[in-house]
Design an enzyme around this catalytic site. Structure first.
Site, PDB file in Angstrom:
ATOM      1  N   GLY A  43       0.785  -1.242   0.000  1.00 21.16           N
ATOM      2  CA  GLY A  43       0.000   0.000   0.000  1.00 21.16           C
ATOM      3  C   GLY A  43       0.808   1.279   0.000  1.00 21.16           C
ATOM      4  O   GLY A  43       0.349   2.298  -0.515  1.00 21.16           O
ATOM      5  N   GLU A  98       4.164   4.194   5.956  1.00 21.29           N
ATOM      6  CA  GLU A  98       2.950   3.382   5.854  1.00 21.29           C
ATOM      7  C   GLU A  98       1.858   4.170   5.129  1.00 21.29           C
ATOM      8  O   GLU A  98       1.875   5.392   5.098  1.00 21.29           O
ATOM      9  CB  GLU A  98       2.558   2.993   7.287  1.00 21.29           C
ATOM     10  CG  GLU A  98       1.534   1.945   7.548  1.00 21.29           C
ATOM     11  CD  GLU A  98       1.357   0.736   6.665  1.00 21.29           C
ATOM     12  OE1 GLU A  98       1.448   0.843   5.427  1.00 21.29           O
ATOM     13  OE2 GLU A  98       1.006  -0.319   7.219  1.00 21.29           O
ATOM     14  N   ASP A  99       0.949   3.442   4.521  1.00 16.12           N
ATOM     15  CA  ASP A  99      -0.139   4.111   3.801  1.00 16.12           C
ATOM     16  C   ASP A  99      -1.223   4.612   4.756  1.00 16.12           C
ATOM     17  O   ASP A  99      -1.672   5.751   4.663  1.00 16.12           O
ATOM     18  CB  ASP A  99      -0.746   3.192   2.722  1.00 16.12           C
ATOM     19  CG  ASP A  99      -1.166   1.815   3.246  1.00 16.12           C
ATOM     20  OD1 ASP A  99      -0.934   1.506   4.437  1.00 16.12           O
ATOM     21  OD2 ASP A  99      -1.738   1.032   2.458  1.00 16.12           O
ATOM     22  N   ASP A 102      -4.999   2.218  10.755  1.00  8.73           N
ATOM     23  CA  ASP A 102      -6.415   1.894  10.926  1.00  8.73           C
ATOM     24  C   ASP A 102      -6.606   1.342  12.345  1.00  8.73           C
ATOM     25  O   ASP A 102      -6.653   2.097  13.306  1.00  8.73           O
ATOM     26  CB  ASP A 102      -6.790   0.904   9.820  1.00  8.73           C
ATOM     27  CG  ASP A 102      -8.272   0.614   9.729  1.00  8.73           C
ATOM     28  OD1 ASP A 102      -9.063   1.559   9.795  1.00  8.73           O
ATOM     29  OD2 ASP A 102      -8.651  -0.566   9.573  1.00  8.73           O
ATOM     30  N   LYS A 130      -6.796   6.996  10.550  1.00  8.50           N
ATOM     31  CA  LYS A 130      -8.231   6.919  10.874  1.00  8.50           C
ATOM     32  C   LYS A 130      -8.340   6.669  12.374  1.00  8.50           C
ATOM     33  O   LYS A 130      -8.522   5.522  12.797  1.00  8.50           O
ATOM     34  CB  LYS A 130      -8.884   5.739  10.132  1.00  8.50           C
ATOM     35  CG  LYS A 130      -9.163   5.990   8.673  1.00  8.50           C
ATOM     36  CD  LYS A 130     -10.190   5.006   8.118  1.00  8.50           C
ATOM     37  CE  LYS A 130      -9.559   3.812   7.483  1.00  8.50           C
ATOM     38  NZ  LYS A 130     -10.507   2.928   6.753  1.00  8.50           N
ATOM     39  N   PHE A 153     -13.899   3.532   4.046  1.00  7.54           N
ATOM     40  CA  PHE A 153     -12.913   2.707   3.347  1.00  7.54           C
ATOM     41  C   PHE A 153     -12.445   3.438   2.092  1.00  7.54           C
ATOM     42  O   PHE A 153     -13.241   3.752   1.217  1.00  7.54           O
ATOM     43  CB  PHE A 153     -13.471   1.326   2.995  1.00  7.54           C
ATOM     44  CG  PHE A 153     -12.369   0.363   2.659  1.00  7.54           C
ATOM     45  CD1 PHE A 153     -11.690  -0.307   3.674  1.00  7.54           C
ATOM     46  CD2 PHE A 153     -11.963   0.178   1.347  1.00  7.54           C
ATOM     47  CE1 PHE A 153     -10.626  -1.156   3.381  1.00  7.54           C
ATOM     48  CE2 PHE A 153     -10.908  -0.680   1.044  1.00  7.54           C
ATOM     49  CZ  PHE A 153     -10.233  -1.346   2.066  1.00  7.54           C
ATOM     50  N   ASP A 160      -5.672  -0.289  -1.778  1.00  8.87           N
ATOM     51  CA  ASP A 160      -6.487  -1.170  -2.598  1.00  8.87           C
ATOM     52  C   ASP A 160      -7.734  -1.667  -1.893  1.00  8.87           C
ATOM     53  O   ASP A 160      -7.877  -1.569  -0.675  1.00  8.87           O
ATOM     54  CB  ASP A 160      -5.667  -2.413  -2.993  1.00  8.87           C
ATOM     55  CG  ASP A 160      -5.526  -3.395  -1.816  1.00  8.87           C
ATOM     56  OD1 ASP A 160      -5.135  -2.949  -0.718  1.00  8.87           O
ATOM     57  OD2 ASP A 160      -5.834  -4.590  -1.987  1.00  8.87           O
TER      58      ASP A 160
HETATM   59  P1  IMP Z   1      -4.328  -1.848  10.650  1.00  3.60           P
HETATM   60  O1  IMP Z   1      -3.401  -2.947  11.046  1.00  3.60           O
HETATM   61  O2  IMP Z   1      -5.764  -2.154  10.960  1.00  3.60           O
HETATM   62  O3  IMP Z   1      -3.907  -0.484  11.162  1.00  3.60           O
HETATM   63  O4  IMP Z   1      -4.356  -1.849   9.089  1.00  3.60           O
HETATM   64  C1  IMP Z   1      -3.422  -1.251   8.323  1.00  3.60           C
HETATM   65  C2  IMP Z   1      -3.515  -1.802   6.916  1.00  3.60           C
HETATM   66  O5  IMP Z   1      -4.854  -2.141   6.545  1.00  3.60           O
HETATM   67  C3  IMP Z   1      -3.084  -0.744   5.940  1.00  3.60           C
HETATM   68  O6  IMP Z   1      -1.698  -0.785   5.722  1.00  3.60           O
HETATM   69  C4  IMP Z   1      -3.906  -1.085   4.710  1.00  3.60           C
HETATM   70  O7  IMP Z   1      -3.218  -2.031   3.931  1.00  3.60           O
HETATM   71  C5  IMP Z   1      -5.173  -1.705   5.251  1.00  3.60           C
HETATM   72  N1  IMP Z   1      -6.290  -0.713   5.330  1.00  3.60           N
HETATM   73  C6  IMP Z   1      -6.855  -0.182   6.433  1.00  3.60           C
HETATM   74  N2  IMP Z   1      -7.817   0.698   6.137  1.00  3.60           N
HETATM   75  C7  IMP Z   1      -7.859   0.743   4.784  1.00  3.60           C
HETATM   76  C8  IMP Z   1      -8.657   1.508   3.850  1.00  3.60           C
HETATM   77  O8  IMP Z   1      -9.511   2.352   4.172  1.00  3.60           O
HETATM   78  N3  IMP Z   1      -8.387   1.269   2.542  1.00  3.60           N
HETATM   79  C9  IMP Z   1      -7.456   0.377   2.105  1.00  3.60           C
HETATM   80  N4  IMP Z   1      -6.679  -0.328   2.938  1.00  3.60           N
HETATM   81  C10 IMP Z   1      -6.893  -0.152   4.276  1.00  3.60           C
HETATM   82 MG    MG Z   2      -0.543  -1.516   4.234  1.00  2.00          MG
END
Ligand code: IMP
Ligand code: MG
Length: 180
Positions: A43, A98-99, A102, A130, A153, A160
């Site tokens: 990402g 990082e992208d 979440d 977020k 999302f 993606d």
């Molecule tokens: P976390 O571990 O829940 O913080 O998730 C992080 C990863 O989930 C990111 O690096 C993304 O690859 C994916 N992700 C979380 N939210 C989104 C979104 O809104 N769109 C696309 N990918 C997301």
């Molecule tokens: Mg990611």
């Protein structure tokens, strides 16, 4: 606008302006140091490619791949390393790129892993945050945040849904009809 989107959240211009600001801030903070920028695949590749070109200090790059998501839009809670970095981080100034932040599980996992490897310093630069989505008890401190966004999302600019939309040059909110 791509027909699968509800709306555009961040335009190409907004993103590139903010990326330049982040690059300038990083360049000031790491003045005189050698930086190692670590992109979390896949990402963050688009963000990484733009960000690294705005950084003026000496910077190496590396990549790691972590899986925490399946093909869908909800986290599985399971984090695992799919590809580790090529080089050692010991004694280096590491910046994780990082992208999106979440639930925070992915970055929490990466930070724990990296801290155990004795870098000189370690910080995170995330394009999107977020905060409403953070999992209970998961604490992740990001030194650099591009944009704080609402709980929706989003896709594009590297992000993606089921491996689609990464090549959109802007960031948009995916229509719930697509993942319904
Ligand atoms: P976390 O571990 O829940 O913080 O998730 C992080 C990863 O989930 C990111 O690096 C993304 O690859 C994916 N992700 C979380 N939210 C989104 C979104 O809104 N769109 C696309 N990918 C997301
Ligand atoms: Mg990611």
């Amino acid at each position: 606008m791509h027909p699968d989107l509800d709306r555009i959240l961040l335009t190409e211009e907004q993103i590139i302006t903010r990326v330049r600001e982040l690059g300038a801030e990083i360049s000031r903070d790491y003045e005189g140091e050698r930086l190692l920028m670590v992109s979390v695949l896949k990402g963050s590749v688009v963000f990484m490619a733009d960000l690294m070109r705005t950084v003026t200090v000496s910077a190496g790059i590396d990549f790691m791949s972590i899986s925490s998501y399946g093909m869908g839009d909800k986290t599985s809670g399971v984090v695992k390393i799919m590809k580790d970095m090529d080089q050692s981080v010991e004694g280096k100034h590491v910046l994780i790129v990082e992208d999106i932040l979440d639930s925070g599980m992915t970055l929490r996992y990466i930070m724990n892993l990296m801290e155990a490897r004795n870098p000189a310093s370690i910080e995170i630069c995330t394009l999107l945050d977020k905060p409403e989505r953070r999992a209970p008890g998961v604490d992740v401190k990001c030194r650099y945040i591009g944009f704080t966004i609402p709980d929706a999302f989003v896709v594009g600019y590297g992000l993606d849904y089921a491996e689609k939309y990464r090549n959109l040059p802007y960031i948009g909110v995916l229509s719930p009809l697509v993942y319904g």
